[in-house]
Design an enzyme around this catalytic site. Structure first.
Site, PDB file in Angstrom:
ATOM      1  N   ARG B 301      43.415  -9.612 -74.326  1.00  0.00           N
ATOM      2  CA  ARG B 301      43.852 -10.613 -75.299  1.00  0.00           C
ATOM      3  C   ARG B 301      42.787 -11.680 -75.508  1.00  0.00           C
ATOM      4  O   ARG B 301      42.518 -12.108 -76.631  1.00  0.00           O
ATOM      5  CB  ARG B 301      45.184 -11.230 -74.844  1.00  0.00           C
ATOM      6  CG  ARG B 301      46.319 -10.265 -75.062  1.00  0.00           C
ATOM      7  CD  ARG B 301      47.662 -10.689 -74.516  1.00  0.00           C
ATOM      8  NE  ARG B 301      48.636  -9.706 -74.998  1.00  0.00           N
ATOM      9  CZ  ARG B 301      49.947  -9.781 -74.824  1.00  0.00           C
ATOM     10  NH1 ARG B 301      50.472 -10.790 -74.150  1.00  0.00           N
ATOM     11  NH2 ARG B 301      50.748  -8.857 -75.308  1.00  0.00           N
ATOM     12  N   TYR B 441      46.546  -6.816 -83.371  1.00  0.00           N
ATOM     13  CA  TYR B 441      46.511  -5.940 -82.185  1.00  0.00           C
ATOM     14  C   TYR B 441      46.460  -6.709 -80.866  1.00  0.00           C
ATOM     15  O   TYR B 441      46.335  -7.914 -80.849  1.00  0.00           O
ATOM     16  CB  TYR B 441      45.452  -4.846 -82.312  1.00  0.00           C
ATOM     17  CG  TYR B 441      43.980  -5.170 -82.496  1.00  0.00           C
ATOM     18  CD1 TYR B 441      43.436  -6.401 -82.224  1.00  0.00           C
ATOM     19  CD2 TYR B 441      43.130  -4.144 -82.932  1.00  0.00           C
ATOM     20  CE1 TYR B 441      42.077  -6.609 -82.384  1.00  0.00           C
ATOM     21  CE2 TYR B 441      41.761  -4.348 -83.083  1.00  0.00           C
ATOM     22  CZ  TYR B 441      41.243  -5.592 -82.807  1.00  0.00           C
ATOM     23  OH  TYR B 441      39.904  -5.799 -82.945  1.00  0.00           O
ATOM     24  N   GLU B 442      46.642  -5.987 -79.782  1.00  0.00           N
ATOM     25  CA  GLU B 442      46.770  -6.600 -78.436  1.00  0.00           C
ATOM     26  C   GLU B 442      47.927  -7.586 -78.367  1.00  0.00           C
ATOM     27  O   GLU B 442      47.830  -8.622 -77.707  1.00  0.00           O
ATOM     28  CB  GLU B 442      45.479  -7.310 -78.028  1.00  0.00           C
ATOM     29  CG  GLU B 442      44.382  -6.392 -77.576  1.00  0.00           C
ATOM     30  CD  GLU B 442      44.836  -5.488 -76.439  1.00  0.00           C
ATOM     31  OE1 GLU B 442      44.579  -4.295 -76.522  1.00  0.00           O
ATOM     32  OE2 GLU B 442      45.488  -5.973 -75.505  1.00  0.00           O
ATOM     33  N   GLY B 443      49.025  -7.276 -79.047  1.00  0.00           N
ATOM     34  CA  GLY B 443      50.166  -8.195 -79.144  1.00  0.00           C
ATOM     35  C   GLY B 443      49.981  -9.089 -80.340  1.00  0.00           C
ATOM     36  O   GLY B 443      49.066  -9.914 -80.364  1.00  0.00           O
ATOM     37  N   GLN B 448      52.454 -13.309 -79.016  1.00  0.00           N
ATOM     38  CA  GLN B 448      51.760 -14.321 -78.189  1.00  0.00           C
ATOM     39  C   GLN B 448      52.580 -15.600 -78.107  1.00  0.00           C
ATOM     40  O   GLN B 448      52.674 -16.230 -77.055  1.00  0.00           O
ATOM     41  CB  GLN B 448      50.379 -14.649 -78.773  1.00  0.00           C
ATOM     42  CG  GLN B 448      49.445 -13.466 -78.971  1.00  0.00           C
ATOM     43  CD  GLN B 448      49.124 -12.713 -77.695  1.00  0.00           C
ATOM     44  OE1 GLN B 448      48.985 -13.329 -76.646  1.00  0.00           O
ATOM     45  NE2 GLN B 448      49.053 -11.400 -77.783  1.00  0.00           N
TER      46      GLN B 448
END
Lengths: 593, 593
Positions: B301, B441-443, B448
């Protein structure tokens, strides 16, 4: 796939932007509400069923330059023909030349639908309409007789040839030149870039309006003339004849609006015709070309503003549909089995509501601007002047706020789709790619802000803007008087926004009056957004009050409140940036080296 | 073309994010400031001279799937090899396997440069680093011995296989399955989508980390295991051997990062290998896969956050250069001959300064996060816990604020270029296209925000966040005490922002404690931005105070003031949306139908 929000459009026209009252008062001739509804319904059908499917394929395919010919996407020439046959090109066109002379409001509403279905496609008629307006207002009778009928029907399209590589926002330095050849004719030489639909295969002729400079012209913007330069010279019987000395040299590879050919046009290269130089005809007077261009540019700016609304609407529709269908996780309080639709997650709901509010706010601003234009045409004296000033004031806001909203809403739309939003086939990315040009062309939004602050605020010594703010206060007062708990703190929030707008306006007028132009301009963009946001709050409230009174307004009241309590608070920060930001901006120039 | 801002990066590392003090205190072993400078300089050279030129051509060319093989852009395999030979892949890698075990801060700074030169290219090592971390922390000794050396050197790349068509943000519902085949081996079956660099021609082997479910696994996230699945099984001598039963079925047609192949991977289809099922090895324990994945995801992240910084930096450089070169109109007060460079126009200057402030603010946030990770590793007990909590708190903000900044700054960069910004060859549009994936992406940034509010704020019963806010107050106090008129009202503005952050934090903690989670989540995204903006103000002030004291800080002081007086006022609106927006959001759900 886009489905035209015909009811929402009609509601905004009638109950927010003033069409309903104008119809009731008989200000718009024999136009009836029923006719309005019928036009909107048919435009909506055509946009959703005919244009939208080809909008997607046209984006994938794009326009291509092959052997000197510009090929538009598959199906587009036939689509354009069908669209013209529906009479859509002449909706506001002059009746003498086959137009329907309907109010601008209707055309703006229709343009919203064409653009939402395909902004790249809608650009062709948007440019033609601008050219019709310029020729109608400033062309000689002969020019009108020769060109307008075919342009109004759409058989011939129009273009605006302004930009040159070194002359974009500043047209005063353009180099294209015109030589007098007698009989009111001229030969044009030069290169123009970024010419939308400058060349294509969807119409029998293309009528270029070209800014150029005469040999004895004064320097700067006072030495620019406007010429009509047809792709094919017109025979005595009105048919397209010999090819004129103008051609498309190349088309651009762009971020978006792939179906719309953006052309570099070469005039007077000797490629076509017996004699070198593209034959052109003066529109208006010599050296007064910029004024002619500005007449049409105002409407073009509104037409670009509506592109922002259109993309915002289309992007919102797609995102809402996806958020209802896609399930993921469990939203707080979710009682259903399995995962919740993502629309249940508060963050997604916030995003979608923000998209809705910005779409409806910018729509109302654009429609109100069109209404002001319409009423300036049907009224006289002081009233006409007031409406014209209202239109002048609203135009930069309609252009900038709506196109910024288009970009922001399209970007939010991608986000709602998650990973799928980044995949081109989903279609959400296209909206961002297309939307991104609108804050740039027809005068960048920064240029709009300069126009708003330096030319529009001072109208009638500030009385135009102050009168407008007074009307907005009236809306806030009605809201307060409504005593409807469902509005939450909307009235207070709107009042505070209006107070911010008023304070920033006063400061700008004083600063301009004191000759401190740099200081005023430092806050021009935040001021423009402040104005747009406040109008969004006021127009959502106007709609909610109108709907609440007939008992069907729960949704409008709720959206008004959401916007007031979540978006309007930004006005305080914007006001601060206007009245207090200039010194720090000046001091920070050192950072830019 | 991008030129790495090595001095600015070093300054931010040392004087804003804490590296300088940590080096002085000897907390980072024998790492010296000179070595840091040398590493940064060489990384900057490689990024600007080697990667950046191929970043542009790679975007045009894109990755292609041809006859089942993924072909990366021309020159990329050689570029990747040269990059690995520079030792860059193992900067923070474990020393036992050839890594240099340097602090995360240095890697994050280097990642900024790789990503600024080409985000699509930098994604390959970004994913490999995540895989190295997962194997290092959770893999058996045998797995480490077999795979880590080649992964640390970069000879073999790594991937993260999480997403499935119906399982994105919610991994609990994934369907890929694993069967035990004895000897600690498993056979993996399933389809994974959006796999970055899932297949390519730049390395000899690809090590997939794959989430899948065992036959007897509990439902939901507690039944997910993590497996290492190599593209080629490894021979006894360590060389790549037989092809494993995994292949790339298709690659995506995306808005941006065209050089990075985004693959749909099929495991266990029987296409390769004698026996059906991709051979995989368990990483960590059975059914504990998600926890293993989260360990590495935190750093991933941050690595995505730095992509936002990188794009913002590159977009700003390009826009500033263009604005200095391009002339148009006459800015107020312009004394030069002819037109002014557009950077002289106040509105352009405002845009560029906003870009600068967001870039430097998000950079400082990301570096501070990396510093917290580093110190959590070299300290012990309460101190280590405090640093780990700081890192945990900063991670969602670093990811979301920076990636939002990346999108916003790239969009502003296009705007500064005017019409040229919309033309792909200019290069400004690529930044927006690439940047747009990072908030997803990546959450997603919405995920978040949920993480920040529901998991990070409650750390140590709120003491972690309250302690952090206390430190920010200290910065504001130092600013007030500086008594430097050049700071304008920065101290007041920063104090006000911190007060907003504190009020919103208190409200959220109370609301969560009262079990009103939906209400808290309604404000999660505005809260996240409020935190990021306040940190931007505080870190710019920290840098300005450090620079002012050695007399070379005029630019930093001016940028700090610009941000404080033009950007920080938004915090009041964000605070309002957090503490007062939930009710109107709930009420407005009716609008979404």
């Amino acid at each position: 796939m886009y489905k035209a929000p015909v009811e929402e459009i009609a509601f905004t026209l009638n109950h927010v932007a003033g069409l309903g009252a104008a119809l009731e008062e008989g200000r718009l001739g024999d136009l009836s509400g029923d006719l309005v509804d019928a036009i909107l319904a048919e435009a909506g059908r055509f946009a959703g069923e005919e244009i939208a499917p080809l909008g997607e394929s046209g984006d994938r395919e794009g326009a291509r330059l092959v052997d000197g010919k510009v090929i538009t996407p598959k199906g587009w020439p036939a689509l354009y023909k069908a669209w013209c046959e529906g009479g859509w090109n002449g909706l506001t066109g002059p009746q003498d030349f086959g137009g329907q002379a309907l109010p601008h409001m209707l055309n703006v509403a229709a343009l919203e639908m064409w653009n939402a279905a395909s902004m790249a496609f809608a650009l062709a008629p948007t440019l033609t309409m601008g050219a019709i307006e310029a020729v109608s207002k400033h062309g000689s009778d002969e020019l009108k007789q020769t060109f307008l009928e075919k342009m109004v029907s759409g058989e011939w399209t129009g273009t605006m040839n302004l930009t040159e590589p070194h002359a974009g926002s500043d047209l005063g330095v353009l180099k294209s030149r015109a030589e007098r050849v007698g009989d009111g004719a001229y030969r044009i030489f030069g290169q123009k870039i970024f010419i939308t639909w400058g060349e294509h295969d969807a119409a029998d002729n293309i009528i270029h309006l070209v800014l150029a400079r005469l040999p004895d012209a004064p320097a700067g913007t006072r030495g620019i003339s406007l010429f009509l330069v047809p792709k094919f010279l017109v025979n005595a019987d009105g048919s397209p004849g010999e090819r004129n000395d103008v051609f498309c040299h190349s088309i651009e590879h762009k971020l978006g609006i792939h179906g719309s050919p953006t052309c570099t046009m070469i005039f007077g290269d000797g490629k076509f015709g017996a004699e070198k130089g593209a034959l052109g005809y003066l529109v208006g007077e010599e050296n007064k070309g910029l004024a002619c261009m500005f007449t049409m540019m105002n409407n073009a700016r509104l037409a670009v503003g509506i592109q922002g609304v259109a993309i915002a609407e289309a992007a919102t529709q797609k995102a809402v549909a996806y958020a209802k269908e896609r399930t993921q996780g469990k939203a707080p309080g979710w009682q259903g089995s399995g995962m919740s639709p993502i629309i249940e997650h508060p963050d997604i709901a916030r995003t979608l509501l923000t998209m809705k509010a910005l779409t409806q706010g910018s729509r109302a601003i654009c429609y109100a601007c069109a209404h002001a234009i319409d009423l300036s045409h049907v009224t006289e004296g002081e009233e006409a002047k007031a409406w014209a000033e209202r239109a002048a004031l609203l135009t930069p806001i309609a252009k900038s706020f709506s196109t910024d909203a288009g970009v922001d809403v399209a970007s939010m739309g991608i986000q709602v789709h998650g990973g799928m939003g980044f995949i081109e086939e989903t279609g959400a990315a296209r909206y961002l790619r297309d939307a991104r040009i609108a804050p740039i062309y027809e005068g960048t939004n920064g240029i709009q802000a300069i126009d708003l602050v330096t030319r529009k605020l001072p109208l009638s010594d500030g009385a135009a803007v102050r009168g407008f703010i007074g009307e907005l206060r009236g809306v806030a007062e009605k809201l307060a008087a409504s005593n409807d708990a469902a509005f939450g703190t909307s009235a207070e929030r709107l009042s505070a926004a209006i107070a911010d707008l008023e304070a920033a306006t006063d400061w700008l007028l004083e600063t301009l009056a004191a000759g401190r132009q740099a200081e005023a301009l430092a806050g021009a963009t935040p001021y423009q957004r402040l104005f747009g946001l406040t109008l969004t709050g006021a127009y959502l409230a106007t709609g909610a009050l109108a709907a609440a009174s007939d008992g069907a307004g729960e949704k409008r009241v709720a959206l008004c409140r959401f916007a007031a309590e979540n978006l309007l608070a930004e006005t305080a920060a914007l006001k601060d940036a206007v009245v207090g930001g200039a010194a720090s901006l000046e001091a920070a120039r050192v950072v830019l080296g």
